[in-house]
Design a protein around this motif. Sequence first.
Motif, PDB file in Angstrom:
ATOM      1  N   PHE A   1       0.688  -1.147  -0.032  1.00 16.08           N
ATOM      2  CA  PHE A   1      -0.137   0.079   0.032  1.00 16.08           C
ATOM      3  C   PHE A   1       1.031   1.206   0.014  1.00 16.08           C
ATOM      4  O   PHE A   1       0.632   2.255   0.863  1.00 16.08           O
ATOM      5  CB  PHE A   1      -0.991   0.143   1.334  1.00 16.08           C
ATOM      6  N   MET A   2       1.897   1.600  -0.839  1.00 14.70           N
ATOM      7  CA  MET A   2       2.540   2.663  -1.150  1.00 14.70           C
ATOM      8  C   MET A   2       1.807   3.515  -2.197  1.00 14.70           C
ATOM      9  O   MET A   2       1.143   3.218  -3.070  1.00 14.70           O
ATOM     10  CB  MET A   2       3.880   2.276  -1.607  1.00 14.70           C
ATOM     11  N   ASP A   3       2.130   4.999  -1.892  1.00  9.07           N
ATOM     12  CA  ASP A   3       1.567   5.818  -2.790  1.00  9.07           C
ATOM     13  C   ASP A   3       2.634   6.141  -3.742  1.00  9.07           C
ATOM     14  O   ASP A   3       3.782   6.115  -3.623  1.00  9.07           O
ATOM     15  CB  ASP A   3       1.274   7.338  -1.983  1.00  9.07           C
ATOM     16  N   ASP A   4       1.929   5.911  -5.054  1.00 10.78           N
ATOM     17  CA  ASP A   4       2.863   5.951  -6.123  1.00 10.78           C
ATOM     18  C   ASP A   4       2.481   7.203  -7.023  1.00 10.78           C
ATOM     19  O   ASP A   4       2.124   6.686  -8.514  1.00 10.78           O
ATOM     20  CB  ASP A   4       3.232   4.610  -6.852  1.00 10.78           C
ATOM     21  N   GLY A   5       2.625   8.334  -6.826  1.00 10.04           N
ATOM     22  CA  GLY A   5       2.518   9.261  -7.810  1.00 10.04           C
ATOM     23  C   GLY A   5       3.319   9.629  -8.941  1.00 10.04           C
ATOM     24  O   GLY A   5       4.407   8.853  -9.251  1.00 10.04           O
ATOM     25  N   GLU A   6       2.769  10.377  -9.835  1.00 15.17           N
ATOM     26  CA  GLU A   6       3.597  10.712 -11.066  1.00 15.17           C
ATOM     27  C   GLU A   6       4.923  11.339 -10.775  1.00 15.17           C
ATOM     28  O   GLU A   6       4.979  12.164  -9.959  1.00 15.17           O
ATOM     29  CB  GLU A   6       2.675  11.521 -11.974  1.00 15.17           C
ATOM     30  N   LYS A   7       5.936  10.796 -11.575  1.00 13.57           N
ATOM     31  CA  LYS A   7       7.406  11.406 -11.351  1.00 13.57           C
ATOM     32  C   LYS A   7       7.823  12.249 -12.629  1.00 13.57           C
ATOM     33  O   LYS A   7       8.446  11.851 -13.553  1.00 13.57           O
ATOM     34  CB  LYS A   7       8.307  10.262 -11.284  1.00 13.57           C
ATOM     35  N   THR A   8       7.295  13.640 -12.398  1.00 11.28           N
ATOM     36  CA  THR A   8       7.437  14.671 -13.455  1.00 11.28           C
ATOM     37  C   THR A   8       8.840  15.000 -13.064  1.00 11.28           C
ATOM     38  O   THR A   8       9.442  15.181 -12.008  1.00 11.28           O
ATOM     39  CB  THR A   8       6.474  15.675 -13.409  1.00 11.28           C
ATOM     40  N   PRO A   9       9.667  15.565 -14.311  1.00 14.79           N
ATOM     41  CA  PRO A   9      10.983  16.068 -14.262  1.00 14.79           C
ATOM     42  C   PRO A   9      11.209  17.260 -13.390  1.00 14.79           C
ATOM     43  O   PRO A   9      12.211  17.397 -12.704  1.00 14.79           O
ATOM     44  CB  PRO A   9      11.448  16.169 -15.485  1.00 14.79           C
ATOM     45  N   GLN A  10      10.312  18.193 -13.196  1.00 11.77           N
ATOM     46  CA  GLN A  10      10.457  19.412 -12.628  1.00 11.77           C
ATOM     47  C   GLN A  10       9.510  19.146 -11.347  1.00 11.77           C
ATOM     48  O   GLN A  10       9.296  20.233 -10.449  1.00 11.77           O
ATOM     49  CB  GLN A  10       9.732  20.282 -13.620  1.00 11.77           C
ATOM     50  N   ARG A  11       9.603  18.093 -10.571  1.00 13.79           N
ATOM     51  CA  ARG A  11       8.895  18.216  -9.084  1.00 13.79           C
ATOM     52  C   ARG A  11       9.859  18.403  -8.080  1.00 13.79           C
ATOM     53  O   ARG A  11      10.986  18.461  -8.344  1.00 13.79           O
ATOM     54  CB  ARG A  11       8.333  16.686  -8.914  1.00 13.79           C
ATOM     55  N   THR A  12       9.290  18.956  -6.801  1.00 14.11           N
ATOM     56  CA  THR A  12      10.424  19.070  -5.988  1.00 14.11           C
ATOM     57  C   THR A  12      10.750  17.818  -5.203  1.00 14.11           C
ATOM     58  O   THR A  12      10.213  16.652  -5.537  1.00 14.11           O
ATOM     59  CB  THR A  12       9.547  19.986  -4.880  1.00 14.11           C
ATOM     60  N   GLY A  13      11.718  17.951  -4.564  1.00 13.89           N
ATOM     61  CA  GLY A  13      12.259  16.717  -3.893  1.00 13.89           C
ATOM     62  C   GLY A  13      13.505  16.233  -4.593  1.00 13.89           C
ATOM     63  O   GLY A  13      14.048  16.770  -5.500  1.00 13.89           O
ATOM     64  N   TYR A  14      14.101  14.837  -4.132  1.00  8.45           N
ATOM     65  CA  TYR A  14      14.977  14.282  -4.988  1.00  8.45           C
ATOM     66  C   TYR A  14      14.636  13.953  -6.264  1.00  8.45           C
ATOM     67  O   TYR A  14      13.640  13.411  -6.592  1.00  8.45           O
ATOM     68  CB  TYR A  14      15.475  12.861  -4.164  1.00  8.45           C
ATOM     69  N   ILE A  15      15.666  14.333  -7.308  1.00  7.50           N
ATOM     70  CA  ILE A  15      15.292  14.309  -8.934  1.00  7.50           C
ATOM     71  C   ILE A  15      16.082  13.118  -9.480  1.00  7.50           C
ATOM     72  O   ILE A  15      15.569  12.700 -10.403  1.00  7.50           O
ATOM     73  CB  ILE A  15      15.418  15.529  -9.538  1.00  7.50           C
ATOM     74  N   HIS A  16      17.203  12.875  -8.936  1.00  4.95           N
ATOM     75  CA  HIS A  16      18.324  11.915  -9.758  1.00  4.95           C
ATOM     76  C   HIS A  16      19.336  11.398  -8.488  1.00  4.95           C
ATOM     77  O   HIS A  16      19.598  12.040  -7.705  1.00  4.95           O
ATOM     78  CB  HIS A  16      18.800  12.325 -11.013  1.00  4.95           C
ATOM     79  N   ILE A  17      19.832  10.022  -9.013  1.00  2.00           N
ATOM     80  CA  ILE A  17      20.995   9.796  -8.547  1.00  2.00           C
ATOM     81  C   ILE A  17      21.925   9.774  -9.619  1.00  2.00           C
ATOM     82  O   ILE A  17      21.840   9.222 -10.491  1.00  2.00           O
ATOM     83  CB  ILE A  17      20.767   8.386  -8.044  1.00  2.00           C
ATOM     84  N   ALA A  18      23.212  10.307  -9.213  1.00  7.07           N
ATOM     85  CA  ALA A  18      24.227  10.511 -10.178  1.00  7.07           C
ATOM     86  C   ALA A  18      25.202   9.458  -9.738  1.00  7.07           C
ATOM     87  O   ALA A  18      25.603   9.233  -8.782  1.00  7.07           O
ATOM     88  CB  ALA A  18      24.997  11.841 -10.145  1.00  7.07           C
ATOM     89  N   PHE A  19      25.783   8.550 -10.944  1.00  7.37           N
ATOM     90  CA  PHE A  19      26.934   7.464 -10.612  1.00  7.37           C
ATOM     91  C   PHE A  19      28.100   8.101 -11.507  1.00  7.37           C
ATOM     92  O   PHE A  19      27.786   8.547 -12.775  1.00  7.37           O
ATOM     93  CB  PHE A  19      26.267   6.198 -11.286  1.00  7.37           C
ATOM     94  N   GLN A  20      29.129   8.252 -10.839  1.00  2.00           N
ATOM     95  CA  GLN A  20      30.389   8.499 -11.593  1.00  2.00           C
ATOM     96  C   GLN A  20      31.126   7.384 -12.175  1.00  2.00           C
ATOM     97  O   GLN A  20      31.224   6.434 -11.460  1.00  2.00           O
ATOM     98  CB  GLN A  20      31.233   9.275 -10.613  1.00  2.00           C
ATOM     99  N   VAL A  21      31.539   7.405 -13.272  1.00  2.00           N
ATOM    100  CA  VAL A  21      32.139   6.276 -13.962  1.00  2.00           C
ATOM    101  C   VAL A  21      33.672   6.904 -14.381  1.00  2.00           C
ATOM    102  O   VAL A  21      33.722   7.824 -14.492  1.00  2.00           O
ATOM    103  CB  VAL A  21      31.528   5.784 -15.294  1.00  2.00           C
ATOM    104  N   GLU A  22      34.399   5.972 -15.109  1.00  2.00           N
ATOM    105  CA  GLU A  22      35.863   6.106 -15.145  1.00  2.00           C
ATOM    106  C   GLU A  22      36.191   7.141 -16.422  1.00  2.00           C
ATOM    107  O   GLU A  22      37.186   7.910 -16.272  1.00  2.00           O
ATOM    108  CB  GLU A  22      36.577   4.921 -15.585  1.00  2.00           C
ATOM    109  N   SER A  23      35.037   7.310 -17.313  1.00  2.00           N
ATOM    110  CA  SER A  23      35.676   7.990 -18.528  1.00  2.00           C
ATOM    111  C   SER A  23      34.451   8.386 -19.219  1.00  2.00           C
ATOM    112  O   SER A  23      33.422   7.942 -18.920  1.00  2.00           O
ATOM    113  CB  SER A  23      36.655   7.170 -19.204  1.00  2.00           C
ATOM    114  N   ARG A  24      34.565   9.441 -20.246  1.00  2.00           N
ATOM    115  CA  ARG A  24      33.697   9.710 -20.979  1.00  2.00           C
ATOM    116  C   ARG A  24      33.290   8.501 -21.973  1.00  2.00           C
ATOM    117  O   ARG A  24      32.055   8.418 -22.211  1.00  2.00           O
ATOM    118  CB  ARG A  24      34.074  10.819 -22.252  1.00  2.00           C
ATOM    119  N   GLU A  25      34.121   7.712 -22.461  1.00  2.00           N
ATOM    120  CA  GLU A  25      33.793   6.456 -23.231  1.00  2.00           C
ATOM    121  C   GLU A  25      32.860   5.681 -22.502  1.00  2.00           C
ATOM    122  O   GLU A  25      31.868   5.120 -22.854  1.00  2.00           O
ATOM    123  CB  GLU A  25      34.982   5.847 -23.424  1.00  2.00           C
ATOM    124  N   ARG A  26      33.016   5.552 -21.018  1.00  2.00           N
ATOM    125  CA  ARG A  26      32.280   4.677 -20.098  1.00  2.00           C
ATOM    126  C   ARG A  26      30.842   5.276 -20.234  1.00  2.00           C
ATOM    127  O   ARG A  26      29.993   4.456 -20.236  1.00  2.00           O
ATOM    128  CB  ARG A  26      32.994   4.282 -18.825  1.00  2.00           C
TER     129      ARG A  26
END
Length: 127
Positions: free
Chosen positions: A59-84
């Motif tokens: 029973f979780m609330d699953d609202g629409e995830k619009t790109p301009q919503r407030t709150g956390y928007i993404h998780i960034a993962f750093q990789v080794e290079s531009r090629e990666r």
Amino acid sequence: MRIEHVAMYVNDLEGTKRFFETYLGAVSNEMYHNRENGFRSYFLSFDDGARLEIMNRPFMDDGEKTPQRTGYIHIAFQVESRERVDALTARLERDGYSVVSGPRTTGDGYYESCVVTVEGNLIEITV
């Protein structure tokens, strides 16, 4: 001070775990399950010690995830290079995930892409 972990609720706990293991090299612990309230979770660990807790409960609330919503928007993962960045972005796109930007160099100097992944959540891949 450092962030110990970030947590996110998901509908498909096993599918989300597989995504992070397959594409981003996560290593999972054993699932925690609270039988009284139905809560389940995994802690996913990454190479540098960062951790992501993925959680599920009835029973979780699953609202629409619009790109301009407030709150956390993404998780960034750093990789080794531009090629990666390029290779992982292309792999995700081939596997059916939607690339919403990049790979590109942003105005603030990052080389990155942004991909809509599990359950509409955004992942940034950067150098």
